[in-house]
Design an enzyme around this catalytic site. Structure first.
Site, PDB file in Angstrom:
ATOM      1  N   HIS A  16       0.864  -1.203   0.000  1.00  5.90           N
ATOM      2  CA  HIS A  16       0.000   0.000   0.000  1.00  5.90           C
ATOM      3  C   HIS A  16       0.887   1.235   0.000  1.00  5.90           C
ATOM      4  CE1 HIS A  16      -3.671   2.332   1.647  1.00  5.90           C
ATOM      5  NE2 HIS A  16      -2.725   3.216   1.378  1.00  5.90           N
ATOM      6  N   HIS A  18       1.376   5.472  -1.747  1.00  5.06           N
ATOM      7  CA  HIS A  18       0.964   6.595  -2.590  1.00  5.06           C
ATOM      8  C   HIS A  18       2.211   7.147  -3.274  1.00  5.06           C
ATOM      9  CE1 HIS A  18      -3.033   6.739  -0.696  1.00  5.06           C
ATOM     10  NE2 HIS A  18      -2.377   6.306   0.354  1.00  5.06           N
ATOM     11  N   LYS A 102      -9.709  -0.662  -5.195  1.00  3.65           N
ATOM     12  CA  LYS A 102      -9.619   0.043  -3.923  1.00  3.65           C
ATOM     13  C   LYS A 102     -10.947   0.702  -3.584  1.00  3.65           C
ATOM     14  CE  LYS A 102      -7.996   2.115  -0.348  1.00  3.65           C
ATOM     15  NZ  LYS A 102      -6.742   2.346   0.308  1.00  3.65           N
ATOM     16  N   HIS A 139     -10.251   0.942   2.471  1.00  8.04           N
ATOM     17  CA  HIS A 139     -10.001   1.981   3.477  1.00  8.04           C
ATOM     18  C   HIS A 139     -11.154   1.863   4.471  1.00  8.04           C
ATOM     19  CE1 HIS A 139      -8.415   5.969   4.891  1.00  8.04           C
ATOM     20  NE2 HIS A 139      -9.571   5.877   5.527  1.00  8.04           N
ATOM     21  N   HIS A 177      -4.076  -0.599   6.320  1.00  5.07           N
ATOM     22  CA  HIS A 177      -3.554   0.263   7.391  1.00  5.07           C
ATOM     23  C   HIS A 177      -4.393   0.207   8.666  1.00  5.07           C
ATOM     24  CE1 HIS A 177      -6.512   2.821   5.452  1.00  5.07           C
ATOM     25  NE2 HIS A 177      -5.713   3.229   4.502  1.00  5.07           N
ATOM     26  N   ASP A 250       1.662   2.675   3.476  1.00  2.77           N
ATOM     27  CA  ASP A 250       0.794   3.846   3.331  1.00  2.77           C
ATOM     28  C   ASP A 250       1.619   5.125   3.330  1.00  2.77           C
ATOM     29  OD1 ASP A 250      -1.487   5.333   2.924  1.00  2.77           O
ATOM     30  OD2 ASP A 250      -2.144   5.249   5.014  1.00  2.77           O
TER      31      ASP A 250
HETATM   32  C1  NCD Z   1      -3.505   9.152   2.205  1.00  2.00           C
HETATM   33  C2  NCD Z   1      -3.161  10.202   1.144  1.00  2.00           C
HETATM   34  O1  NCD Z   1      -2.645  11.262   1.505  1.00  2.00           O
HETATM   35  O2  NCD Z   1      -3.387   9.934  -0.034  1.00  2.00           O
HETATM   36  N1  NCD Z   1      -3.419   9.769   3.501  1.00  2.00           N
HETATM   37  C3  NCD Z   1      -3.213   9.131   4.681  1.00  2.00           C
HETATM   38  O3  NCD Z   1      -3.247   9.793   5.727  1.00  2.00           O
HETATM   39  N2  NCD Z   1      -2.978   7.848   4.740  1.00  2.00           N
HETATM   40  C4  NCD Z   1      -4.820   8.561   1.919  1.00  2.00           C
HETATM   41  C5  NCD Z   1      -5.133   7.331   2.713  1.00  2.00           C
HETATM   42  O4  NCD Z   1      -4.528   6.270   2.526  1.00  2.00           O
HETATM   43  O5  NCD Z   1      -6.039   7.399   3.562  1.00  2.00           O
HETATM   44 ZN    ZN Z   2      -3.169   5.172   1.825  1.00  2.00          ZN
END
Ligand code: NCD
Ligand code: ZN
Length: 350
Positions: A16, A18, A102, A139, A177, A250
């Site tokens: 996971h 971003h 997702k 999520h 998460h 995450d």
């Molecule tokens: C994530 C993001 O910024 O894209 N933020 C986070 O706090 N984890 C989004 C997410 O996974 O909830």
């Molecule tokens: Zn995330």
């Protein structure tokens, strides 16, 4: 192999992450790719990745952001909306573009405005995913304003996840998460089609970290960190050797000024020191010998993917994490900023 000063692991994966887009992607992609062989890439871009064409193009941008010769496989995900077409999802899965879908409840987190307003709206897609063996990544937070933010995950289990699992008993689901002992117990009690990822930061911080001597925006993420006893439960689950719990950072970079703001973004940027952070936790728990399974084996087994070849190495060596990384135009505060960690990731040659 583990001796006192060296930790060698089968190449791990991040289930996971971003990676973002544009200049942020150019900066962030290789921080993940240097430590992990594969990563499940979150689709919450603007606009979100809802089509096979968008995922294919995004995957190309990820490759373009990496240095030549980097051996890394981004695993793409489809962002579920109320309107998404089951055929599009199936086409993407069967052509090897989408690894999973997702589910963002609408309004739950960063760029989730186009998410699902009621899980019943995607029952047709879930039916199809169950039939073709495609994973659902969740999520797990409800968004009703009457639910306290610290209770959103626990309420999600009862109101949404429980019914979905009952209605789709063969659907493979990853609760992402996780932050609560409620989720740990829920996962342990559920069938073998439900697993969870655990971030590096939820193993280290509890909710007090957001208020330590003042307001600390860099400790704010979603799901928000909970009480200490929840963190203890997550640590126990991560080092337990139970294959239903595996690594997902995450890592969620936001420009520093968007974190240090009157309405700061949620997200902790752990990619620069992800493996080091997990190693520190497993070391503290006396469980370094369990890190490899958590980081490199349980994830691919759940996804039905082969384990990676090759190895990575961490050395026991103090390193102080920089206060800020990036550039003048794009500065970011990494997880563990200013702290000294006792492990260092050793970049492989060639
Ligand atoms: C994530 C993001 O910024 O894209 N933020 C986070 O706090 N984890 C989004 C997410 O996974 O909830
Ligand atoms: Zn995330």
């Amino acid at each position: 192999m583990t001796d006192a000063d060296t930790l060698t692991l089968r190449r791990p994966d991040d289930w996971h992450v971003h990676l973002r887009d544009g200049p942020m992607l150019d900066f962030a992609a290789d921080l993940t790719a240097r430590q992990f062989a594969r990563a499940i890439v979150m689709p919450n871009l603007v606009p979100p990745v809802t089509t096979v064409a968008a995922a294919t193009a995004y995957r190309e941008r990820i490759f373009a952001a990496l240095p030549a010769g980097r051996d890394f496989t981004p695993l793409m995900t489809a962002y579920l909306t109320d309107e998404i077409d089951p055929d599009e999802v199936e086409t993407g899965f069967k052509s090897g573009v989408f690894t999973a879908c997702k589910l963002y409840p609408a309004g739950a987190t960063t760029n989730s405005a186009s998410g699902v307003t009621d899980v019943r709206h995607i029952y047709g897609v879930l039916e199809r995913m169950q039939a073709i063996g495609m994973l659902l990544l969740v999520h797990g937070e409800v968004v009703s304003p009457d639910i306290d933010i610290f209770d959103r995950e626990a309420v999600f289990l009862e109101r949404v996840l429980g019914p979905v699992l009952a209605d789709f008993p063969a659907l493979k689901v990853v609760l992402e998460h996780i932050t609560t002992e409620d989720s740990v117990s829920f996962i342990e009690a559920a069938g073998s089609n439900l697993a969870a990822t655990i971030t590096a930061h939820h193993l280290r911080i509890d909710r007090n970290a957001m208020f330590e001597g003042g307001l600390r925006p860099h400790a704010y993420c979603l799901p928000v960190a909970k009480r200490r006893r929840h963190r203890q439960s997550l640590r126990k689950a991560a080092v337990s050797g139970n294959p239903k719990f595996f690594l997902g950072t995450d890592s969620a970079p936001h420009p520093r000024h968007e974190k240090e703001s009157a309405c700061g973004c949620a997200g902790i940027f752990s990619a620069p020191v992800a493996l080091e952070s997990y190693a520190q936790t497993f070391d503290e728990e006396g469980a370094l010998d369990r890190l490899e399974a958590f980081a490199s084996e349980f994830g691919p087994r759940f996804y039905g993917l082969p384990l990676n070849d090759g190895q990575v190495t961490l050395r026991r060596e103090a390193q102080t994490v920089p206060d800020v990384v990036g550039s003048e135009d794009l500065d970011l505060v990494p997880f563990h900023a200013g702290e000294t960690l006792s492990w260092r990731y050793v970049e492989a040659d060639g």
